[in-house]
Design an enzyme around this catalytic site. Structure first.
Site, PDB file in Angstrom:
ATOM      1  CE  LYS A  85     -10.943  26.127  17.755  1.00  0.00           C
ATOM      2  NZ  LYS A  85     -10.668  27.565  17.629  1.00  0.00           N
ATOM      3  CE  LYS A 112     -14.253  31.385  10.759  1.00  0.00           C
ATOM      4  NZ  LYS A 112     -14.060  32.150  11.961  1.00  0.00           N
ATOM      5  CE  LYS A 138     -17.617  24.093  14.600  1.00  0.00           C
ATOM      6  NZ  LYS A 138     -17.568  25.410  15.139  1.00  0.00           N
TER       7      LYS A 138
HETATM    8  P1  AMP Z   1     -16.083  30.828  14.620  1.00  0.00           P
HETATM    9  O1  AMP Z   1     -15.922  30.497  13.192  1.00  0.00           O
HETATM   10  O2  AMP Z   1     -15.769  29.624  15.470  1.00  0.00           O
HETATM   11  O3  AMP Z   1     -15.395  32.055  15.050  1.00  0.00           O
HETATM   12  O4  AMP Z   1     -17.638  31.040  14.824  1.00  0.00           O
HETATM   13  C1  AMP Z   1     -18.323  32.259  14.602  1.00  0.00           C
HETATM   14  C2  AMP Z   1     -19.812  32.064  14.790  1.00  0.00           C
HETATM   15  O5  AMP Z   1     -20.326  31.169  13.780  1.00  0.00           O
HETATM   16  C3  AMP Z   1     -20.178  31.409  16.126  1.00  0.00           C
HETATM   17  O6  AMP Z   1     -21.370  32.015  16.607  1.00  0.00           O
HETATM   18  C4  AMP Z   1     -20.438  29.985  15.774  1.00  0.00           C
HETATM   19  O7  AMP Z   1     -21.354  29.359  16.654  1.00  0.00           O
HETATM   20  C5  AMP Z   1     -21.041  30.098  14.387  1.00  0.00           C
HETATM   21  N1  AMP Z   1     -20.790  28.874  13.600  1.00  0.00           N
HETATM   22  C6  AMP Z   1     -19.576  28.370  13.260  1.00  0.00           C
HETATM   23  N2  AMP Z   1     -19.694  27.224  12.550  1.00  0.00           N
HETATM   24  C7  AMP Z   1     -21.044  26.988  12.447  1.00  0.00           C
HETATM   25  C8  AMP Z   1     -21.829  25.963  11.822  1.00  0.00           C
HETATM   26  N3  AMP Z   1     -21.248  24.957  11.156  1.00  0.00           N
HETATM   27  N4  AMP Z   1     -23.171  26.048  11.905  1.00  0.00           N
HETATM   28  C9  AMP Z   1     -23.766  27.080  12.567  1.00  0.00           C
HETATM   29  N5  AMP Z   1     -23.085  28.075  13.171  1.00  0.00           N
HETATM   30  C10 AMP Z   1     -21.745  28.052  13.120  1.00  0.00           C
END
Ligand code: AMP
Ligand code: TRP
Length: 342
Positions: free
Chosen positions: A118, A204, A201
């Site tokens: 990041k 968002k 990956k």
């Molecule tokens: P965040 O969007 O970073 O707040 O992530 C929220 C949850 O979604 C966390 O548990 C992440 O590990 C999961 N997550 C985010 N992106 C992915 C992805 N591409 N594949 C699987 N899990 C994800």
């Protein structure tokens, strides 16, 4: 030090920074709903204090917070069964995070790959909050004495750091006060990849909207993104091992299997030999069928933001009732004098 018994308690969260993606849904939210429905005690948080570790437009942050709460509800989280709230409303998180800033070592934080990703090349310009973010995440979990943390693969390192912090606190203060929380990384799709690049990956924050499917995308957008997803020219093989060095093809297969709730091998039995001109429309149809009702429900919920605020506020009261005594005990253990009568 004898290990006290901690009752199972589940905690997880996601950041209100932009749209929730198919990766969040398959990697996290769907698991959260399953754990709720298994009857476990479940606490799920919209981590707004984490979101501001990178600058957020204030009006957009407020909207994204409510929208993420709407997504939680639309995916099947039920405020009668789970505690749902936004992090900033329970100050105990930030207070315990300060103590953890004093427990965690710089060397530990320096190893965090999410910070490196990041912060990018210009680390000097990253906020101090982004650097100590994992300590706040540890506080989120431990201020509830949570034992199980369902997350996607990318969060494993942070949950391991949480265990290190708990162990060091327990050791330094000579009392087994915090549990060693376990990451729960389960399901068919713990790491959904970008539709444009099978080595990254789905995120968002990717600048290309074509790289991800958002829970707020309509049917046409979903179909178009899947049609344009990067693949190779070969048809689907009849065995998973033949996908080992075809990351984009493997990703689409994984997404299909996760949405269909079938093992990838079963999906391959059906599509072996099929070109992507056949597989992609089938995947698009499945994705629209699964995500369409969620998107529709989110839109309905967003029509009544006051109701969302009411649910979050009620959740915050319930969360605070658990967190405050644990924080008070942490202060006592550390030797901070509680001189005010409250
Ligand atoms: P965040 O969007 O970073 O707040 O992530 C929220 C949850 O979604 C966390 O548990 C992440 O590990 C999961 N997550 C985010 N992106 C992915 C992805 N591409 N594949 C699987 N899990 C994800
Ligand atoms: N750091 C997590 C992410 O980026 C979100 C998060 C914050 C979290 N606090 C948490 C996840 C506590 C699980 C438990 O996805």
């Amino acid at each position: 030090m004898s290990e006290p018994k901690f009752e199972p308690r589940v905690f997880s969260g996601a950041q209100p920074s932009g749209n929730l993606t198919l990766g969040n849904y398959l990697g996290a939210l769907r698991r959260w709903v399953a754990m709720q429905d298994e009857g476990l005690e479940t606490i799920y948080c919209v981590v707004d204090l984490h979101a501001i570790t990178v600058w957020q437009d204030p009006a957009k942050l407020a909207h994204a917070t409510r929208e993420l709460a709407a997504a939680y509800l639309a995916c099947g989280l039920n405020p009668a069964r789970s505690i749902l709230f936004n992090q900033s409303q329970v100050p105990a998180h930030a207070e315990l995070a300060w103590i953890f800033n004093c427990v965690a070592r710089l060397g530990w934080l320096n190893r965090m790959t999410q910070f490196k990703d990041k912060a990018g090349k210009d680390r000097e310009a990253a906020s101090a909050g982004l650097y100590v973010y994992p300590n706040l995440m540890a506080a989120d979990i431990l201020v509830y004495h949570a034992t199980h943390v369902p997350v996607g693969e990318d969060q494993k390192q942070h949950v391991e750091l949480t265990r290190d912090i708990a162990a060091k606190f327990n050791h330094d203060f000579g009392t087994p006060f915090f549990p060693l929380a376990e990451p729960i990384i389960e399901g068919a799709a713990t790491r959904v990849m970008s539709l444009r690049d099978g080595s990254k990956k789905m995120s968002k924050s990717d600048p290309s909207d074509m790289s991800r499917i958002n829970l707020s995308d309509d049917a046409d957008t979903i179909a178009q993104k899947i049609r344009k997803a990067r693949t190779d020219a070969e048809p689907l093989p009849d065995s998973l091992t033949l996908l080992a060095d075809r990351p984009e093809a493997r990703n689409l297969l994984t997404i299909y299997a996760a949405l269909a709730e079938q093992p990838p091998e079963t999906v391959l039995e059906e599509f072996a030999g099929a070109p992507f001109s056949v597989f992609k429309p089938a995947l698009a149809e499945l994705a629209v069928a699964r995500l369409g009702p969620i998107t529709a429900r989110m839109t309905e919920l967003m029509a009544d933001p006051a109701e969302i605020d009411r649910i979050l506020g009620d959740g915050a009261d319930r969360a605070a009732a658990i967190a405050e005594p644990i924080l008070a005990r942490s202060y006592e253990i550390v030797g901070l004098v509680r001189s005010r009568q409250i």
